[in-house]
Design an enzyme around this catalytic site. Structure first.
Site, PDB file in Angstrom:
ATOM      1  N   LYS A  77      78.676  79.035  -1.157  1.00 56.24           N
ATOM      2  CA  LYS A  77      78.217  79.796  -2.310  1.00 56.24           C
ATOM      3  C   LYS A  77      76.704  79.972  -2.419  1.00 56.24           C
ATOM      4  O   LYS A  77      76.219  80.948  -2.979  1.00 56.24           O
ATOM      5  CB  LYS A  77      78.735  79.147  -3.595  1.00 56.24           C
ATOM      6  CG  LYS A  77      80.196  79.417  -3.891  1.00 56.24           C
ATOM      7  CD  LYS A  77      80.401  80.806  -4.455  1.00 56.24           C
ATOM      8  CE  LYS A  77      81.785  80.994  -5.036  1.00 56.24           C
ATOM      9  NZ  LYS A  77      81.948  82.266  -5.733  1.00 56.24           N
ATOM     10  N   ASP A 120      82.942  77.508 -11.206  1.00 60.49           N
ATOM     11  CA  ASP A 120      84.002  76.521 -11.043  1.00 60.49           C
ATOM     12  C   ASP A 120      83.495  75.341 -10.229  1.00 60.49           C
ATOM     13  O   ASP A 120      84.234  74.395  -9.981  1.00 60.49           O
ATOM     14  CB  ASP A 120      85.209  77.147 -10.345  1.00 60.49           C
ATOM     15  CG  ASP A 120      85.938  78.137 -11.236  1.00 60.49           C
ATOM     16  OD1 ASP A 120      86.309  77.763 -12.352  1.00 60.49           O
ATOM     17  OD2 ASP A 120      86.113  79.298 -10.823  1.00 60.49           O
TER      18      ASP A 120
END
Length: 399
Positions: A77, A120
């Site tokens: 990410k 998340d």
């Protein structure tokens, strides 16, 4: 051979037209990769060929891109968050992204900024990491039920981390509200009307992993993959990576499959309907990184145009993938893959052991000549749950 039936719903994309996007092209990906290459510690993550697993499953090759080895952050990410923050700051201070360096920018920034995001786990960790590299602040909001280990990983990077009592999509809206009230910059990988520039940069940043994979496949003597399985939450990674791959290979030359948990299968439902369909509720899937109910419109456009199929599957498919990758066959390398990272491999294994194996293989266009690319997007970012699945047999394939 063992046989067991896991829930795998496959929908053909009736809206496929093969139109590529100039926003998510090879050129854009290579510009993002040029930026990442200048970060201390950069190196391409491994692309493993699982030859023994391929032979068992009846395909030519299974290639796993292991993103657990990305900058020591255990997930891909940061590629998006770091690139978007750099582009944002270059725009603010009239700098050229091609000349960017963290050290230069540190001396250029005249006032401390705060970057806010909803996550998340992995995206927020990437934003916190980038903010720390630049000496800036980060505030990260997480949906209810987030694992404490993921919270702690963000806190260790010096960011503020708040777990809400809302689901992911409602937490995104809350983050936007608080950020506007405080004058913070929102770095979010989903988009909505009036907020598309930063999500576009994030998706372009994700494509660095695809550019690496294409280069690695070429060095392995592989002309192109026949298939790619891309897991999706809001669809930012899937859209950014697929946009790149179809620009390189052509959409009609790549059998691309978008995979989601059945409790958060907004893109699967959108693919069936041909327009964006949102999913609400708690979305209590073990695939925390995919527990998103509202598609990113930028990613959705690429997926609607270029994805071959959409899959909605039960959590046990991801758990099967975790065990398969973590306990390799023969001489295959071991890959530590988390819940969201392993679901693509889990689909392949679940199809192999399914009572309707031959029909599912045919449905997915898989045969002895197939070269399948899967992205293990994360390692054991929740180590406790990883052990519960791999050691203790949580979410078993058979009951």
């Amino acid at each position: 051979m063992s046989a067991f039936s896991l829930k795998i719903d496959i929908a053909d994309n009736r809206y496929f037209n093969g139109e590529t996007s100039p926003l998510f092209s090879r050129r854009q990906a290579q510009q993002a990769r040029h930026f990442h290459q200048k970060i201390t510690g950069y190196q391409p993550t491994p692309l493993y060929a699982l030859k023994d697993l391929s032979a068992l499953l009846g395909v030519k090759n299974i290639l796993v891109k292991d993103e657990s080895q990305r900058f020591g952050l255990n997930a891909f990410k940061m590629l998006g968050g770091s690139y978007a923050i750099a582009r944002l700051l270059c725009e603010k201070y009239q700098l050229n992204i091609d000349d960017f360096s963290f050290d230069t920018l540190k001396t250029t920034i005249k006032e401390k900024m705060t970057f806010a995001t909803t996550t998340d786990g992995n995206h927020g960790r990437g934003v916190a990491w980038a903010a720390k590299q630049l000496g800036q602040n980060a505030v990260v909001y997480m949906p209810k039920g987030s694992a404490q280990e993921r919270v702690d990983a963000i806190l260790k990077l010096g960011a503020e981390c708040i777990v809400t009592d809302m689901n992911y999509d409602d937490t995104v809206r809350y983050t936007m509200k608080v950020a506007q009230e405080n004058g913070w910059e929102v770095v979010q990988d989903t988009a909505w009307e009036g907020y598309t520039k930063i999500p576009t940069w994030i998706m372009q940043g994700y494509a660095t992993l695809a550019d690496e994979a294409v280069e690695q496949m070429t060095s392995m003597g592989i002309t192109r993959p026949t298939h790619v399985f891309l897991q999706a939450g809001v669809g930012a990674m899937a859209g950014g990576v697929l946009g790149y791959l179809v620009d390189v290979y052509g959409a009609s030359n790549l059998h691309s499959v978008v995979v989601e948990p059945e409790l958060a299968d907004c893109l699967y439902r959108s693919g069936v309907k041909g327009h964006i369909v949102n999913v609400g509720g708690d979305m209590a899937t073990i695939m925390a990184g995919l527990a998103c109910g509202e598609p990113n419109p930028l990613g959705w456009e690429v997926l609607r145009n270029c994805a071959t199929q959409f899959i909605s599957c039960q959590d046990a498919v991801a758990a099967l993938g975790m065990r398969v990758l973590g306990n390799p066959l023969g001489h295959d390398p071991r890959v530590i893959s988390g819940e969201s990272g392993a679901v693509g491999t889990g689909i392949l294994a679940a199809v192999h052991y399914h009572p309707q194996r031959d029909a599912l293989m045919q449905k997915l266009g898989l045969d002895r000549d197939s070269v399948v690319l899967v992205i293990s997007t994360e390692g054991d970012t929740d180590a406790k749950h990883y052990r519960e699945v791999v050691w203790e047999g949580k979410h078993p394939a058979t009951r």
